[in-house]
Design a protein around this motif. Structure first.
Motif, short mmCIF file in Angstrom:
data_model
loop_
_atom_site.label_atom_id
_atom_site.label_comp_id
_atom_site.label_asym_id
_atom_site.label_seq_id
_atom_site.Cartn_x
_atom_site.Cartn_y
_atom_site.Cartn_z
N UNK A 274 0.84 -1.19 0.00
CA UNK A 274 0.00 0.00 0.00
C UNK A 274 0.88 1.24 0.00
N UNK A 275 0.32 2.29 -0.56
CA UNK A 275 1.07 3.54 -0.59
C UNK A 275 0.35 4.61 -1.37
N UNK A 276 1.06 5.68 -1.64
CA UNK A 276 0.50 6.84 -2.35
C UNK A 276 1.01 6.88 -3.78
N UNK A 277 0.14 7.32 -4.67
CA UNK A 277 0.51 7.57 -6.06
C UNK A 277 0.06 8.98 -6.42
N UNK A 278 0.81 9.64 -7.27
CA UNK A 278 0.49 10.99 -7.71
C UNK A 278 -0.13 10.94 -9.10
N UNK A 279 -1.26 11.61 -9.25
CA UNK A 279 -1.95 11.63 -10.52
C UNK A 279 -2.77 12.91 -10.62
N UNK A 280 -2.64 13.62 -11.74
CA UNK A 280 -3.36 14.87 -11.98
C UNK A 280 -3.12 15.88 -10.86
N UNK B 60 -2.32 13.47 -4.67
CA UNK B 60 -1.92 12.17 -4.13
C UNK B 60 -3.15 11.31 -3.89
N UNK B 61 -3.02 10.04 -4.24
CA UNK B 61 -4.10 9.08 -4.06
C UNK B 61 -3.53 7.85 -3.35
N UNK B 62 -4.41 7.08 -2.73
CA UNK B 62 -3.97 5.89 -1.99
C UNK B 62 -4.35 4.63 -2.74
N UNK B 63 -3.48 3.63 -2.66
CA UNK B 63 -3.69 2.38 -3.38
C UNK B 63 -3.22 1.21 -2.53
N UNK B 64 -3.97 0.11 -2.60
CA UNK B 64 -3.55 -1.13 -1.94
C UNK B 64 -3.85 -2.29 -2.88
N UNK B 65 -2.93 -3.22 -2.99
CA UNK B 65 -3.12 -4.45 -3.74
C UNK B 65 -2.67 -5.60 -2.85
N UNK B 66 -3.34 -6.75 -2.97
CA UNK B 66 -2.95 -7.83 -2.09
C UNK B 66 -3.46 -9.19 -2.53
N UNK B 67 -2.95 -10.20 -1.82
CA UNK B 67 -3.31 -11.60 -2.05
C UNK B 67 -3.61 -12.23 -0.69
N UNK B 68 -4.68 -13.03 -0.65
CA UNK B 68 -5.09 -13.66 0.60
C UNK B 68 -5.42 -15.13 0.33
N UNK B 69 -4.95 -15.98 1.22
CA UNK B 69 -5.25 -17.41 1.11
C UNK B 69 -5.47 -17.99 2.50
N UNK B 70 -6.50 -18.83 2.61
CA UNK B 70 -6.77 -19.54 3.86
C UNK B 70 -7.06 -21.00 3.55
N UNK B 71 -6.34 -21.89 4.22
CA UNK B 71 -6.58 -23.33 4.12
C UNK B 71 -7.17 -23.79 5.44
N UNK B 72 -8.35 -24.39 5.36
CA UNK B 72 -9.10 -24.76 6.56
C UNK B 72 -9.40 -26.25 6.51
N UNK B 73 -9.10 -26.94 7.60
CA UNK B 73 -9.47 -28.35 7.74
C UNK B 73 -10.36 -28.49 8.97
N UNK B 74 -11.55 -29.03 8.74
CA UNK B 74 -12.54 -29.18 9.81
C UNK B 74 -12.89 -30.65 9.94
N UNK B 75 -12.70 -31.22 11.13
CA UNK B 75 -13.07 -32.60 11.41
C UNK B 75 -13.98 -32.66 12.61
N UNK B 76 -14.93 -33.59 12.56
CA UNK B 76 -15.88 -33.73 13.67
C UNK B 76 -16.33 -35.18 13.76
N UNK B 77 -16.55 -35.63 14.96
CA UNK B 77 -17.09 -36.96 15.19
C UNK B 77 -18.06 -36.89 16.36
#
Length: 691
Positions: free
Chosen positions: A350-356, A359-376
């Motif tokens: 994330x950070x600032x970019x200058x345009x026209x 200053x403007x703010x921008x964020x780019x990202x990647x998210x991953x979640x691996x979930x294992x659920x067991x029940x008895x």
């Protein structure tokens, strides 16, 4: 020796060593007071909704922040208590160890830790989640689907962890209640060298209850270490452990009506649970975070979190409607083993970019979640598994079953979920006053495995947009609007044991925010509308397996909220809110267990004439509610809590909390067609020390 028996002496030894060490230091140098966050709520930065560097005033959604000061003032030691004080949120305590939360007509199914979402596998909370680890808790109303794999047009709860401090600080707190309960907390933080800082939090609690045979205990540890690897690189490593054990717990609750339709009216202490019932919850969470300053305008943040939650329980469920002589009820028993393992990775820049020329703010990202659920699940191997109860059922005399564990009878689950998403958002400063927020999250959720012995394979992919706008009318007044869509996976199954799949919908909000007292307080007026389809709603249990069955429903929610939070003047803090919500289903059916109107307010005041004295109180009012079938009603009620604190010295404070001052008798929730009574008037006291 059990884990609990091992942990308690260890936690107490750690706490005592901290206090002894700090006491020695206190003799060697002048006391350094812990900096008090005096304001209820905060107008500071939040990334819960958009992950942009925005203040609460600039965020185009309603945001409520419960500060550590407010948690301490009212002894809000668990999440249920915090959210019960939060305007617009209902806490549906359907059992002693299972709770649902709702806002704006829908269940809250999204938690975040430091702004990173975590899959909410159960859709509810088991056990009692403690607040000792957190500096504040934020609640963002509406959907926050931009940056998380799970969302609902209700709210997102963001837990902001305590972090190490440069200066040495320490605190301890001891409290007792009238049910032979005690709690001890310890917190120490400071530098270990020129570039390393650490913090340790420990707590232990054990208490009986106003409910017959019910008692609860909690043991906690949290440690976090920060290291400046370079002038631009910060590494943080943390680990927490939360062990909650409840004995004599409710599974289900009390019958609400006799066979002739007459409402029941039991003593508030009445419980259906024998003393052999229990639910033990252990949660371990570790995280590692790397922040890298890329330039004077850009920063990269990567955080990996591993969470493991284990639950073991033996339960006793009472069902049916009794005769007037209390006979005629049936019961079932079960032993349950559940485990959830989650691995989550979030990387963003994330950070600032200058345009026209701006200053403007921008964020780019990647998210991953691996979930294992067991029940008895296991049932009694004898006829005791389905006993017919006599009129003495409230005495808890039912014998302990003989659970057969070599082969689960029903409820076997083994599910793997993968949540993967890419997201981007920008705040475009069109003029000095006008800002536009745009963003999107491209998400895919893959689920494989079995649930209740049946295939539970689903694959859903969606692009979720987010739009927002703010217009600063004056330095102290801003108008805003926002729109986001909803995409959320569910574990629910229908009557054919088939997975329901993902819910989908959208959320819109318009409002005004006003800032007061040099940004120490904020007033929000918001109007909202939300739609949600394919939402799983409980419709009953399978008669052969006792499996909970759900049916896909569609709902629309609309309403408005008025909230104020912050410091009105020096020493006078207020948090208050009024909510009106109207919920309609696809066939006109509503959710009558959610109050249409609700008001909550809490305040504290440092008395100028007696500076050592702080007085506080809270008021909660909600209008009448009923069960889904309309057979049982809970009239509107008002709750009042009071608190008084006195600084005995610069470092020691003593206080008393009086809850439910008017001794109001009311049911905790009508979310289900069973319920139990909330706590009557009760008192607790504490003494705290800080350095």
């Amino acid at each position: 020796m059990s884990k609990q028996e091992v942990f308690k002496p260890t936690a107490m030894a750690a706490l005592m060593s901290v206090l002894v060490a700090q006491g020695s230091l206190a003799q060697a140098e002048e006391p350094k007071q812990i900096e008090d966050v005096l304001v209820y709520g905060e107008v500071g930065e939040t990334d819960s909704a958009t992950k942009l560097d925005l203040t609460i005033f600039e965020t185009p959604q309603t945001v409520t922040a419960i500060s550590r000061t407010q948690m301490n003032d009212f002894s809000l030691d668990n999440v249920n208590e915090v959210l019960d004080y939060t305007p617009g949120v209902t806490v549906e305590e359907v059992e002693t160890s299972r709770t649902y939360y709702t806002a704006r007509g829908f269940d809250i199914v999204n938690f975040q830790y430091d702004g990173v979402g975590t899959p909410f596998v159960y859709g509810n909370v088991s056990g009692q989640l403690d607040t000792a680890f957190y500096e504040k808790i934020e609640v963002v109303k509406g959907a926050a689907g931009l940056i998380t794999g799970l969302a609902n047009p209700s709210a997102t709860v963001n837990f902001v962890r305590k972090r190490p401090t440069e200066e040495l600080q320490a605190s301890a707190r001891a409290s007792v209640n009238e049910w032979q309960g005690y709690r001890l907390d310890g917190d120490v933080s400071g530098s270990l060298g020129d570039s390393v800082r650490a913090r340790v939090v420990v707590a232990t609690e054990d208490t009986e209850s106003y409910l017959d045979r019910y008692q609860d205990s909690t043991d906690l540890f949290y440690g976090v270490l920060e290291a400046d690897l370079t002038e631009t690189t910060l590494l943080t490593i943390g680990h927490s452990y939360d062990d909650n054990q409840g004995d004599g717990i409710l599974w289900g609750a009390l019958p609400l009506a006799y066979v002739d339709g007459t409402p029941t009216d039991y003593d508030v202490s009445t419980s259906t649970a024998p003393d052999w019932t229990y639910r033990d919850m252990e949660q371990s969470q570790s995280f590692i975070e790397l922040k890298q300053q890329l330039s004077d305008r850009w920063v990269m943040n990567a955080i990996y979190t591993q969470t493991s939650t284990d639950s073991e329980s033996e339960l006793f469920y009472v069902y049916g409607s009794p005769q007037l002589d209390e006979t005629g009820l049936g019961a079932s028993t079960g032993r349950y083993l559940n485990e959830v393992d989650q691995d989550m990775l979030d990387i963003s820049a994330s950070g600032d970019v200058s345009l026209f020329g701006r200053d403007h703010q921008l964020v780019v990202g990647y998210n991953r979640a691996d979930v294992n659920y067991t029940a008895a699940s296991y049932q009694d191997g004898t006829a005791l598994g389905s006993p017919v109860l006599g009129s003495d059922w409230a005495e808890g005399n039912s014998p302990h079953p003989n659970f057969v564990e070599h082969d689960p009878v029903y409820g076997t689950s083994d599910i793997e979920q993968t949540h993967e998403s890419f997201y981007a958002a920008a705040r475009l400063n069109v003029t000095d006053a006008l800002s536009a927020l745009v963003g999107a999250r491209q998400a895919e959720i893959i689920q494989e495995g079995i649930n209740y012995g049946n295939a539970a394979n689903t694959d859903a992919e969606e692009t979720v947009p987010y739009y927002g706008v703010t217009y600063q009318i004056t330095d102290m007044l801003v108008a805003y609007g926002s729109y986001t869509e909803v995409f959320s996976q569910q574990l629910f199954v229908n009557s054919e044991f088939e997975p329901l799949g993902a819910t989908q919908g959208d959320s819109t909000e318009f409002g005004l925010k006003a800032s007061f007292n040099d940004d120490r307080a904020i007033l929000t007026l918001a109007a909202f509308e939300s739609n949600l389809s394919n939402l799983g709603e409980f419709v009953g249990r399978d008669p052969e397996t006792n499996t909970a069955m759900y049916e896909a429903k569609e709902y629309t929610s609309e309403g408005y909220e008025l909230e104020f939070s912050g410091q009105l003047s020096e020493g006078f803090n207020v948090s208050a809110g009024f909510t009106w919500v109207d919920i309609e289903g696809e066939e006109g059916a509503a959710k009558p267990y959610i109050p249409e109107q609700m008001f909550k307010a809490s305040a504290s005041y440092r008395v100028p004439a007696v500076p050592a004295l702080k007085l506080g109180g809270s008021v909660k009012w909600q209008d009448d509610i009923s069960t889904s079938n309309g057979d049982v009603e809970q009239p509107s009620y008002t709750l009042i809590d009071l608190v008084a604190q006195y600084d005995l010295t610069d470092n020691i404070t003593a206080g008393v909390n009086l809850k439910n001052v008017t001794d109001e008798k009311y049911l905790n929730s009508l979310y289900w067609d069973q319920a139990y009574y909330a706590a009557p008037r009760n008192v607790s006291a504490f003494i705290s020390w800080k350095y």
